[in-house]
Design a protein around this motif. Sequence first.
Motif, PDB file in Angstrom:
ATOM      1  N   LYS A  88       0.837  -1.200   0.000  1.00 34.90           N
ATOM      2  CA  LYS A  88       0.000   0.000   0.000  1.00 34.90           C
ATOM      3  C   LYS A  88       0.873   1.252   0.000  1.00 34.90           C
ATOM      4  CE  LYS A  88      -3.931  -1.926   2.615  1.00 34.90           C
ATOM      5  NZ  LYS A  88      -3.484  -3.324   2.540  1.00 34.90           N
ATOM      6  N   ILE A  89       0.450   2.244  -0.774  1.00 30.57           N
ATOM      7  CA  ILE A  89       1.036   3.583  -0.739  1.00 30.57           C
ATOM      8  C   ILE A  89      -0.104   4.566  -0.535  1.00 30.57           C
ATOM      9  CG2 ILE A  89       2.273   5.377  -2.016  1.00 30.57           C
ATOM     10  CD1 ILE A  89       3.638   3.149  -3.618  1.00 30.57           C
ATOM     11  N   TRP A  90      -0.104   5.234   0.601  1.00 28.31           N
ATOM     12  CA  TRP A  90      -1.141   6.235   0.907  1.00 28.31           C
ATOM     13  C   TRP A  90      -0.472   7.593   1.054  1.00 28.31           C
ATOM     14  CZ3 TRP A  90      -4.489   3.495   5.239  1.00 28.31           C
ATOM     15  CH2 TRP A  90      -5.124   2.377   4.689  1.00 28.31           C
ATOM     16  N   ARG A 111       1.424  -2.699 -11.056  1.00 29.23           N
ATOM     17  CA  ARG A 111       2.022  -3.955 -10.605  1.00 29.23           C
ATOM     18  C   ARG A 111       1.337  -4.496  -9.353  1.00 29.23           C
ATOM     19  NH1 ARG A 111       6.407  -0.259  -9.686  1.00 29.23           N
ATOM     20  NH2 ARG A 111       6.686   0.181  -7.470  1.00 29.23           N
ATOM     21  N   GLY A 112       0.195  -3.916  -8.982  1.00 28.56           N
ATOM     22  CA  GLY A 112      -0.608  -4.487  -7.908  1.00 28.56           C
ATOM     23  C   GLY A 112      -0.547  -3.773  -6.587  1.00 28.56           C
ATOM     24  N   VAL A 113       0.058  -2.588  -6.537  1.00 27.16           N
ATOM     25  CA  VAL A 113       0.087  -1.806  -5.304  1.00 27.16           C
ATOM     26  C   VAL A 113      -1.220  -1.026  -5.173  1.00 27.16           C
ATOM     27  CG1 VAL A 113       1.274   0.054  -4.063  1.00 27.16           C
ATOM     28  CG2 VAL A 113       2.594  -1.582  -5.439  1.00 27.16           C
ATOM     29  N   SER A 114      -1.748  -0.955  -3.959  1.00 26.47           N
ATOM     30  CA  SER A 114      -2.915  -0.111  -3.700  1.00 26.47           C
ATOM     31  C   SER A 114      -2.422   1.313  -3.459  1.00 26.47           C
ATOM     32  CB  SER A 114      -3.681  -0.604  -2.470  1.00 26.47           C
ATOM     33  OG  SER A 114      -4.679   0.330  -2.102  1.00 26.47           O
ATOM     34  N   VAL A 115      -2.723   2.217  -4.411  1.00 26.21           N
ATOM     35  CA  VAL A 115      -2.278   3.606  -4.347  1.00 26.21           C
ATOM     36  C   VAL A 115      -3.483   4.493  -4.041  1.00 26.21           C
ATOM     37  CG1 VAL A 115      -1.266   5.531  -5.635  1.00 26.21           C
ATOM     38  CG2 VAL A 115      -0.406   3.192  -5.988  1.00 26.21           C
ATOM     39  N   ARG A 116      -3.394   5.250  -2.955  1.00 25.95           N
ATOM     40  CA  ARG A 116      -4.478   6.153  -2.578  1.00 25.95           C
ATOM     41  C   ARG A 116      -3.893   7.525  -2.256  1.00 25.95           C
ATOM     42  NH1 ARG A 116      -8.233   2.018   1.123  1.00 25.95           N
ATOM     43  NH2 ARG A 116      -8.331   0.392  -0.504  1.00 25.95           N
ATOM     44  N   LEU A 117      -4.503   8.564  -2.813  1.00 22.79           N
ATOM     45  CA  LEU A 117      -3.973   9.915  -2.631  1.00 22.79           C
ATOM     46  C   LEU A 117      -5.109  10.894  -2.367  1.00 22.79           C
ATOM     47  CD1 LEU A 117      -1.155  11.709  -4.477  1.00 22.79           C
ATOM     48  CD2 LEU A 117      -3.420  12.770  -4.536  1.00 22.79           C
ATOM     49  N   ILE A 118      -4.878  11.769  -1.382  1.00 18.32           N
ATOM     50  CA  ILE A 118      -5.832  12.824  -1.032  1.00 18.32           C
ATOM     51  C   ILE A 118      -5.137  14.167  -1.212  1.00 18.32           C
ATOM     52  CG2 ILE A 118      -7.344  13.779   0.759  1.00 18.32           C
ATOM     53  CD1 ILE A 118      -7.217  11.065   2.176  1.00 18.32           C
ATOM     54  N   MET A 119      -5.847  15.135  -1.831  1.00 16.21           N
ATOM     55  CA  MET A 119      -5.277  16.473  -1.953  1.00 16.21           C
ATOM     56  C   MET A 119      -6.370  17.532  -1.862  1.00 16.21           C
ATOM     57  SD  MET A 119      -4.223  17.185  -5.943  1.00 16.21           S
ATOM     58  CE  MET A 119      -4.284  18.990  -5.820  1.00 16.21           C
ATOM     59  N   SER A 120      -5.977  18.788  -1.939  1.00 13.67           N
ATOM     60  CA  SER A 120      -6.905  19.906  -1.839  1.00 13.67           C
ATOM     61  C   SER A 120      -7.863  19.925  -3.022  1.00 13.67           C
ATOM     62  CB  SER A 120      -6.123  21.222  -1.789  1.00 13.67           C
ATOM     63  OG  SER A 120      -6.946  22.325  -2.084  1.00 13.67           O
ATOM     64  N   ARG A 121      -9.150  20.001  -2.739  1.00 18.00           N
ATOM     65  CA  ARG A 121     -10.152  20.044  -3.814  1.00 18.00           C
ATOM     66  C   ARG A 121     -10.013  21.308  -4.652  1.00 18.00           C
ATOM     67  NH1 ARG A 121     -15.833  18.594  -1.759  1.00 18.00           N
ATOM     68  NH2 ARG A 121     -14.645  16.670  -1.526  1.00 18.00           N
ATOM     69  N   GLN A 122      -9.746  22.421  -4.012  1.00 20.36           N
ATOM     70  CA  GLN A 122      -9.606  23.673  -4.741  1.00 20.36           C
ATOM     71  C   GLN A 122      -8.489  23.585  -5.770  1.00 20.36           C
ATOM     72  OE1 GLN A 122      -8.767  27.087  -2.288  1.00 20.36           O
ATOM     73  NE2 GLN A 122      -8.192  28.359  -4.022  1.00 20.36           N
ATOM     74  N   LEU A 123      -7.332  23.038  -5.358  1.00 17.32           N
ATOM     75  CA  LEU A 123      -6.211  22.951  -6.286  1.00 17.32           C
ATOM     76  C   LEU A 123      -6.459  21.909  -7.370  1.00 17.32           C
ATOM     77  CD1 LEU A 123      -3.111  23.350  -3.960  1.00 17.32           C
ATOM     78  CD2 LEU A 123      -4.320  25.068  -5.299  1.00 17.32           C
ATOM     79  N   ALA A 124      -7.164  20.840  -7.042  1.00 23.03           N
ATOM     80  CA  ALA A 124      -7.505  19.842  -8.056  1.00 23.03           C
ATOM     81  C   ALA A 124      -8.390  20.463  -9.139  1.00 23.03           C
ATOM     82  CB  ALA A 124      -8.212  18.655  -7.413  1.00 23.03           C
ATOM     83  N   SER A 177       3.471   0.563   3.092  1.00 21.81           N
ATOM     84  CA  SER A 177       3.423  -0.609   3.962  1.00 21.81           C
ATOM     85  C   SER A 177       4.717  -1.420   3.898  1.00 21.81           C
ATOM     86  CB  SER A 177       2.223  -1.496   3.612  1.00 21.81           C
ATOM     87  OG  SER A 177       2.277  -1.892   2.247  1.00 21.81           O
ATOM     88  N   LYS A 178       5.356  -1.461   2.718  1.00 19.74           N
ATOM     89  CA  LYS A 178       6.647  -2.133   2.599  1.00 19.74           C
ATOM     90  C   LYS A 178       7.334  -1.669   1.325  1.00 19.74           C
ATOM     91  CE  LYS A 178       8.928  -6.689   2.613  1.00 19.74           C
ATOM     92  NZ  LYS A 178       9.819  -6.355   3.741  1.00 19.74           N
ATOM     93  N   ALA A 179       8.582  -1.270   1.428  1.00 15.40           N
ATOM     94  CA  ALA A 179       9.397  -0.921   0.264  1.00 15.40           C
ATOM     95  C   ALA A 179      10.787  -1.471   0.501  1.00 15.40           C
ATOM     96  CB  ALA A 179       9.455   0.588   0.049  1.00 15.40           C
ATOM     97  N   GLY A 180      11.240  -2.338  -0.395  1.00 14.96           N
ATOM     98  CA  GLY A 180      12.516  -2.999  -0.174  1.00 14.96           C
ATOM     99  C   GLY A 180      12.468  -3.841   1.081  1.00 14.96           C
ATOM    100  N   LYS A 181      13.451  -3.671   1.951  1.00 18.40           N
ATOM    101  CA  LYS A 181      13.509  -4.496   3.158  1.00 18.40           C
ATOM    102  C   LYS A 181      12.906  -3.815   4.376  1.00 18.40           C
ATOM    103  CE  LYS A 181      18.308  -3.044   3.987  1.00 18.40           C
ATOM    104  NZ  LYS A 181      19.699  -3.518   4.125  1.00 18.40           N
ATOM    105  N   ARG A 182      12.276  -2.651   4.192  1.00 24.16           N
ATOM    106  CA  ARG A 182      11.673  -1.921   5.307  1.00 24.16           C
ATOM    107  C   ARG A 182      10.156  -1.939   5.210  1.00 24.16           C
ATOM    108  NH1 ARG A 182      15.938  -2.332   8.463  1.00 24.16           N
ATOM    109  NH2 ARG A 182      17.748  -1.165   7.693  1.00 24.16           N
ATOM    110  N   SER A 183       9.501  -1.932   6.371  1.00 25.14           N
ATOM    111  CA  SER A 183       8.036  -1.936   6.402  1.00 25.14           C
ATOM    112  C   SER A 183       7.526  -0.797   7.272  1.00 25.14           C
ATOM    113  CB  SER A 183       7.514  -3.271   6.936  1.00 25.14           C
ATOM    114  OG  SER A 183       7.957  -3.481   8.272  1.00 25.14           O
ATOM    115  N   LYS A 184       6.236  -0.491   7.108  1.00 27.52           N
ATOM    116  CA  LYS A 184       5.562   0.563   7.875  1.00 27.52           C
ATOM    117  C   LYS A 184       6.363   1.870   7.826  1.00 27.52           C
ATOM    118  CE  LYS A 184       3.136  -2.667  10.901  1.00 27.52           C
ATOM    119  NZ  LYS A 184       2.897  -3.133  12.285  1.00 27.52           N
ATOM    120  N   ILE A 185       6.600   2.318   6.610  1.00 30.43           N
ATOM    121  CA  ILE A 185       7.395   3.525   6.374  1.00 30.43           C
ATOM    122  C   ILE A 185       6.489   4.748   6.411  1.00 30.43           C
ATOM    123  CG2 ILE A 185       8.858   4.748   4.712  1.00 30.43           C
ATOM    124  CD1 ILE A 185       9.487   1.880   3.556  1.00 30.43           C
ATOM    125  N   VAL A 186       6.870   5.753   7.187  1.00 29.47           N
ATOM    126  CA  VAL A 186       6.178   7.042   7.217  1.00 29.47           C
ATOM    127  C   VAL A 186       7.202   8.128   6.900  1.00 29.47           C
ATOM    128  CG1 VAL A 186       4.970   8.742   8.624  1.00 29.47           C
ATOM    129  CG2 VAL A 186       4.440   6.305   8.893  1.00 29.47           C
TER     130      VAL A 186
END
Length: 435
Positions: A88-90, A111-124, A177-186
């Motif tokens: 997952k990428i949020w 490639r099967g990643v769940s991608v979710r993005l939130i942004m400003s409605r005005q700018l969109a 959620s996971k990239a390379g060998k690291r998980s729960k990345i913020v």
Amino acid sequence: MHMKKIVVATLLTVGLVVSTLGVSGTSAASPAPVSGVTSVGASNAASAGWANWGIGKGQTFNDPRNSKKWKIIDKIKRTIKHTPGGQKIWVMTWNLQSKGIVKQLIRAHNRGVSVRLIMSRQLAKEQNGNGSFWTLTRGLKKGNAKRGWARKSFTRTCSNSCRGWGGSMHSKFMMVSKAGKRSKIVSQGSANFTHAAATRQWNDWYTVYEKGRVWRAYKQVFKQSLKDKRFGAVQAWQDQHNAWFAPFGNQGDKVMQLLNKVQCGGAVRSGVDGRTALRIASSVFQNKRGLRIARKIKQLHNQGCNIRVVFTMMTNKIRNALSGVPTRHLVYDWDSDGSFDRYLHMKVMTISGNWNGDRDHRLVFNGSANWSKIGAISDEQGMVVHLKWPEKQYAKHINYLFNTAPLIARGTPDDYKSRGTNPYAGLELELAGQG
């Protein structure tokens, strides 16, 4: 402008159990059913050797004046590139205007990643059909029809702030959620997912991984933001990291809370010559909140603290309140067209010395919130990191900005009100309206 009902903000403790929330709120674009789901097995990430890649933790800085301008944006793109299918990428970002980031997010989705993005409605709404937000929205439709909810990708926008009353959607963070060998990345900081974040602004980006409480707090905030309704305040503590979120609700002003615990004398093995040192790089000081913070900084200066301040915008009243405090105005008119187009965008403070009774304390405050009223009621995020190494690196960077900023002080926006031209015009629109 739609205004939400005011409710009592409730502080969510670190041990809060995150409940599964349904998704409502307004969608920027409803996903159209499209057949076919790309194979996860033929992942581009896997072919790039993602399994052995490790994201660097801690701070990252850019400098729009030189080749370091892309350091933050490149780190974001590399993280996305090394996220394998099934993860997952949020993302929450005030603005999305980067073809490179959009390209990587669409590839991740394919490639099967769940991608979710939130942004400003005005700018969109201000972007045309070929803008980054709408390009991503179309790109994430592919394959969604056959994906279960947990694996779906989509974009969303919020009217004003997602979780508050008024304000704006101003957060800047990415969860992986996971990239390379690291998980729960913020990863979070002052950088929007834009080309300008690299080429026009000085920004910071701070990364942690495998800190469950911090991860759960960000997950809670993201899920709440999808509902576009008012929620209580959120904080989380883990391993000397305090993850904070705005709207602050009844938590109070985080900046003032930190400043109120400073004692200028008695620093041991920290500070400068026995005096507590503060290094501040904050783009905006505005209205009563900015004035209150400025007056506290001046008080600490008078008490003997060693202080350096770098800024982009403040009123005459606030600048006068800081009279005598060493300051630098980090703005440039790079192309000599009469408008400032290179400017500080960070919102950072470091403290080294006598803090809260500890004579050898070090901390960094960073995040997305400008030091203004709207910064307290908008969707914002940041961290207070109580560790020596990050404080030293942030303080070193702010010293660098202070020492390399233009020596000639620019006028404030107030100074240009009676003149024919205003070099702040573009910055006022972005920073005063939340940049």
